[in-house]
Design an enzyme around this catalytic site. Structure first.
Site, PDB file in Angstrom:
ATOM      1  N   GLY A  27      -7.409   3.810  -4.043  1.00  0.00           N
ATOM      2  CA  GLY A  27      -7.703   2.736  -4.998  1.00  0.00           C
ATOM      3  C   GLY A  27      -7.081   1.440  -4.517  1.00  0.00           C
ATOM      4  CB  SER A  28      -5.876  -1.438  -6.451  1.00  0.00           C
ATOM      5  OG  SER A  28      -7.002  -1.414  -7.280  1.00  0.00           O
ATOM      6  CB  THR A  29      -2.181   1.179  -3.008  1.00  0.00           C
ATOM      7  OG1 THR A  29      -2.988   2.347  -2.940  1.00  0.00           O
ATOM      8  CG2 THR A  29      -1.290   1.253  -4.217  1.00  0.00           C
TER       9      THR A  29
END
Lengths: 734, 369
Positions: free
Chosen positions: A294-296
């Site tokens: 995801g966003s990491t």
């Protein structure tokens, strides 16, 4: 004179000469056997007569980076028998079996075997050994002996259990460092060589030879016991609060690639690994778990784009709330979108359409250059067994839609150690270091081998890395990562929330992976950490909400423990960052008659916001009513039943007791002023008064209990919160 | 025929006494661990030593008797001796004790008796007597050699049936030497020698266990735990001795049951281990000395019978010693044959000493005086 005839004399003389010659051949032959082949045959003869008794080598200890002992070997007794010397096998077996917790018949068989050595039980504790010694000393048993063996002792039980691993009965490393450094730790077993006769018995005045065992090398890990302790403590908190399927945290020194701590939940005690479920110890999620980050992962997207110049900090983006790629609509986590924003704000807001644009502008070739350079799809080579390599779509097969989703951390699976190593490059001025766990191998207390930090490659330039760190600091100060803010230190990081990919592909409804990757201090990074919480329960699953505080809990102690100077004048993030929860329609579950805690949990899991009114343990009413279709995040008002008074005679509502134990049911009924008449045992199966019925306080409710396997369905929260899987794909938050 | 008695051959007498003494000591040394094994059948380290000592005493008595029993008087008993030989050989095949797959002993209740030892003595006496009577006739095969070949060959076949190839072969070898000494023709001897070699080869190839032993002789390490075991451990024992040996009573490989038949057939390996190359050479030297004195006595004996009898008896002992040491040193394939005067075995001891007694008696009548 009667002379023997001359022929006889002649021929006998020849016979004698021939005989002498024949005997001379034997002398030669004897010399050949005794001198020419002498040494070789003599050595062989000795080998034939000697029998080996192996002497276990003491396994090396494992220390943390500061010399604190984490694992050592302690002496324990192993019990054997010499069946020839056991006087009464049956009687001996009957005496020993209860002490050793063994089967009498099997023990008796062992005691009557035709051999001179049989293990009875190895590595018994001191109490057992003591009881058997007493029996021996009292002359009650015979033919039983003790051998001193060593047993691994993990001083801090569960601390860093997955890293350390454990050993088997013969002290052979089975998992963890114990396995990957087995050869160094093991040492050289010694031997006691004793002369035996051909029947295998030790002979009088036997030749003994003692070849001492060589102690195994000690290991000095990169792990810091104290930092590891902080990690374990914070993980325990997370487990208590969110009961995730598992949770993990890894901390690395970005300059060297040294792993300072690595913790997993659930964990186990390596001193008693055999008593723990296999699935807990046989995999180390920190190196094995493949998940969509995801966003990491947007840190990687930003690194590639900034390095390649396909984006600049002040480039403007417009987020209408979605991006359309190859006819697919990919939504931003914020309904309505972030509108006009700079790239700094795109990062700060973790804006999906913004990152998709950046990814598409970078293009497949350049993007993959960094995927590969950062080491995705490849094992990091950390010295632990069982590392996974992540999953990257082959560059030849990748589509623009894949590129778009990869830009926001989907359609790619990484392992925690992989992502951490990649992000460490950002912290280390663009240089990626190989993660490692062992600092030094020691022999006899002296360093025998020092493992030097290993540079993998320069992935991005120093300037790009510095820019990125500032972007990440901004995320913590102004953006989604505010929960990670540590007072006095400049922390940068990125949150991530992703859905769990099911076995068949596709996302699993209601299962999330919350994560946070952080760097601190951003101006001179000394630690990089990744925390991952997989499948939390209780309704909270946003990386910014549950993972960032986990990072913060660890980092605040680690930074002070490292005695890093505080940066004065840092201010707390001013306003809490509004995490806008996407609107989805959910059905309100029925929680009437639920114990209040369970009701709150059920509503949270459904994405609703429970509010209680009144005092008591049982929900007697709820608004909206069960079955209503509402937006997620809607407040649900729970009317609690006040504790009843048995003597008041006021009407109270009978709760649904199904699935409760007698104690639970009793407590609840008592709290509202009713009496329990239990029947049977186990969990509540049926009750004589229908739930919801009003009864006078002081009345009795008869409840039938049955063993739990009969019907153990506790009142389950209805998980009908989201049904449309198309929508689910877009539920990615930050 | 009357002759004046002279003194006996003192060198031969001493040689035999030395062999006998070394044998007694070595039988004790090699067997004591096995015999004294508290879990074994004897539980007495002196078990074999005592029996050997008794055999030695009886043998020395027999020797003393024969030293004074004029050898030509033996001619009277030749017929009886031949009959006895065959009777006991048949008896052992019929009633013999079986040990390690062979019937070589008759159980007399108080002791066991090995007829082949008696037979050797009797056949040698018979053949020596017969050949001495034939005089020039030995040059002819049928009348000169055939009767003895049949008498000795029959006995040898019965011994082979026990089975005991080693003893049968040494017996026939001794008879062959007697025929050679008596003046048989070279052609006949060559044919007989060839037939003998062929017989031995056939005996090896037709009997699987001999074949295995022969293969083990060629390559002992092919089956070190099976057929190669005996020879490998004999060689290891010898090698453990080196030049000076491990010392009397200190032979570990031979004692601790690795060396099979350590106090009987393989006693020379135990000697090699404990007394070393020096000890082994001493034994060989003593046998050479025995051969020298024995053949000297035969050569100097005034009559053909005495000459052939002495030669036959000496040859029997010397040949047996050669085969035994040859086996132990890996020079010959394994065959179960004892080392005269040294290996354990009262029957062998008594008859060997009886034979020596006869030779010593012959030594008292030399033509040189």
């Amino acid at each position: 004179m009667h002379g023997t005839n001359i022929t006889v004399r002649k021929r006998l003389t020849w016979t004698f000469l021939l005989a002498s010659a024949a005997f001379m051949i034997l002398v030669g032959r004897l010399a050949w056997v005794q001198f020419v082949r002498g040494d070789e045959l003599q050595k062989k003869a000795l080998e034939v007569r000697m029998r080996d008794v192996p002497v276990e080598a003491k396994r090396g200890s494992i220390f943390d980076r500061n010399g604190n002992e984490l694992v050592t070997s302690i002496s324990v007794d192993s019990i054997y028998c010499n069946p020839g010397h056991v006087k009464d096998p049956r009687d001996t077996a009957e005496r020993l079996a209860p002490i050793l917790d063994m089967d009498v018949d099997k023990l008796a068989d062992k005691l009557s075997k035709k051999s001179s050595f049989e293990w009875i039980k190895r590595k018994v504790d001191n109490k057992v050994a003591g009881e058997i010694r007493k029996l021996l000393n009292d002359g009650k048993i015979s033919g039983i002996g003790f051998v001193e063996e060593s047993k691994r002792y993990y001083l801090n039980s569960t601390l860093a259990a997955h890293v350390l691993g454990f050993t088997g009965i013969d002290n052979q490393g089975l998992i963890g460092i114990e396995k990957s450094y087995d050869e160094e730790l093991r040492g050289e077993p010694g031997r006691i060589v004793v002369e035996h006769d051909a029947a295998g018995r030790e002979v009088p005045e036997a030749i003994h030879q003692y070849i001492p065992a060589q102690k195994g090398s000690d290991l000095v890990l990169t792990i810091d016991e104290t930092i590891q302790y902080f990690v374990e403590r914070e993980l325990d908190k997370v487990v208590a609060q969110y009961k995730p399927k598992f949770a993990l945290a890894i901390i690395m020194d970005p300059e060297t690639g040294e792993i300072l701590a690595m913790g997993n939940r659930p964990t186990f005690d390596p001193n008693n690994w055999a008593g723990e479920p296999r699935e807990v110890w046989d995999k180390n999620p920190a190196i094995w778990y493949n998940y969509e980050p995801g966003s990491t992962f947007k840190i990687i997207t930003a690194s590639a784009a900034l390095e390649e110049g396909t984006v600049h900090l002040q480039d403007r983006f417009y987020d209408p709330g979605y991006a359309i790629v190859a006819d697919r609509r990919i939504r931003c986590w914020k309904a309505g979108g972030h509108g006009s924003e700079s790239f700094v704000e795109v990062v700060q807001n973790s804006c999906n359409p913004g990152f998709i644009t950046v990814g598409l502008n970078t293009g497949i070739t350049k993007f993959y250059k960094y995927i590969n350079a950062f080491g995705f799809g490849q094992r990091t080579g950390i010295s632990l067994p069982g590392e996974a390599s992540g999953i990257v779509i082959p560059e030849k097969k990748v589509t623009n839609l894949n590129l778009a989703t990869m830009s926001i951390g989907q359609s790619i699976a990484v392992t925690p150690i992989q992502l951490l190593t990649a992000i460490s490059a950002v912290a280390n001025d663009g240089v990626m270091m190989k993660p490692h766990l062992v600092k030094e191998i020691r022999e006899d207390g002296k360093p025998a081998k020092v493992i030097k930090p290993e540079k993998i490659r320069q992935v991005i330039s120093k300037d790009t890395a510095a820019q990125l760190r500032l972007l990440l600091e901004n995320v913590v100060v102004n953006g989604t990562g505010q929960g990670a803010f540590v007072e006095g230190y400049r922390v940068g990081g990125k949150t991530g929330t992703a859905q769990v990919v099911g076995e068949k592909g596709g996302y699993v409804s209601g299962k999330y992976v919350a994560s946070f990757a952080g760097i601190a201090p951003v101006d001179d990074p000394k630690m990089v950490a990744l925390v991952v919480i997989a499948e939390p329960q209780g309704g909270q699953y946003y990386g910014g909400v549950i993972a960032a505080p986990l990072f913060q809990g660890i980092a605040k102690d680690v930074l002070r423990y490292m005695q890093l100077p505080e940066t004065p004048g840092l201010e707390k993030p001013k306003k809490p960052y509004e995490i806008d929860i996407p609107k989805v329609t959910v059905t309100v579950p029925n929680v009437v008659n639920y114990p209040v805690e369970e009701a709150i949990r059920a509503l949270q899991a459904a994405g609703l916001d429970p509010q209680t009114n009144g005092e008591g343990l049982i929900v007697c009413d709820q608004v909206p009513k069960p079955g209503a279709r509402v937006n997620n995040g809607t407040k649900v008002l729970l009317e609690l039943q006040p504790a009843g008074n048995k003597d008041s005679g006021e009407p109270v509502t009978v709760p649904n007791l199904k699935g409760m134990t007698i104690k639970e049911a009793g407590n609840i009924l008592e709290s509202i002023g009713l009496l329990l008449l239990p029947e049977g045992s186990g969990v509540a199966y049926a009750q004589d008064v229908k739930p919801g019925t009003k009864l006078k306080a002081g009345s009795t409710v008869k409840v039938i209990f049955k063993p739990p396997n009969y019907d153990n369905s506790k009142p389950q929260p209805q998980t009908n919160q989201v049904t449309d899987s198309k929508k689910l794909e877009n539920l990615y938050v930050d | 025929m009357r002759m004046r008695r002279g003194p006996t051959d003192f060198v031969l007498f001493l040689t035999v006494l030395m062999l006998l003494s070394i044998g007694l000591v070595m039988v004790f040394s090699a067997s004591s661990y096995f015999a004294g094994d508290p879990q074994g059948p004897f539980k007495d380290p002196f078990h074999f030593f005592k029996r050997q000592l008794l055999g030695a005493v009886l043998g020395l008595a027999a020797m003393g008797f024969m030293m004074n029993y004029d050898y030509w008087k033996l001619k009277r008993w030749v017929g009886l001796m031949l009959i006895c030989s065959y009777l006991t050989l048949f008896a052992v095949l019929a009633f013999g004790q079986e040990y390690l797959g062979a019937r070589r002993w008759l159980d007399l209740g108080f002791t066991s008796f090995q007829p082949s030892e008696l037979v050797k003595l009797c056949i040698i006496t018979y053949v020596a007597y017969g050949l001495s009577k034939k005089e020039e006739l030995v040059q002819r095969f049928i009348p000169g050699l055939m009767p003895f070949l049949l008498a000795a060959g029959g006995a040898a076949l019965l011994i082979l049936a026990q089975p005991d190839l080693g003893t049968a072969a040494t017996l026939l070898g001794t008879v062959f030497v007697l025929m050679f000494a008596a003046g048989a023709r070279g052609g006949h001897l060559t044919a007989l020698g060839a037939a003998g070699v062929a017989g031995v080869v056939a005996a090896i190839f037709l009997e699987p266990y001999r074949m295995r032993r022969f293969m083990a002789f060629m390559d002992p390490n092919a089956d070190p735990k099976g057929s190669g075991w005996n020879i490998i451990n004999a060689l290891m024992s010898l090698a453990s001795g080196g030049l000076l040996g491990e010392g009397l009573g200190q032979g570990r490989h031979s004692k601790f049951l690795f060396l099979p038949e350590r106090h009987t057939d393989f006693i020379f390996a135990a000697i090699g281990e404990e007394l070393g190359f020096i000890g082994g050479c001493l034994i060989i030297l003593l046998f050479v000395l025995l051969a020298w004195r024995g053949y000297r006595i035969a050569i100097t004996c005034p009559d053909t019978f005495g000459s052939l009898l002495a030669a036959g008896l000496v040859t029997g002992i010397v040949l047996q010693a050669f085969v035994n040491i040859g086996v132990v040193t890996g020079t010959l394939p394994v065959t179960g044959i004892t080392l005269p005067f040294i290996s354990f075995g009262s029957t062998s001891l008594i008859f060997s000493l009886t034979g020596v007694g006869i030779i010593l008696n012959i030594s008292r009548y030399t033509s040189s005086r």
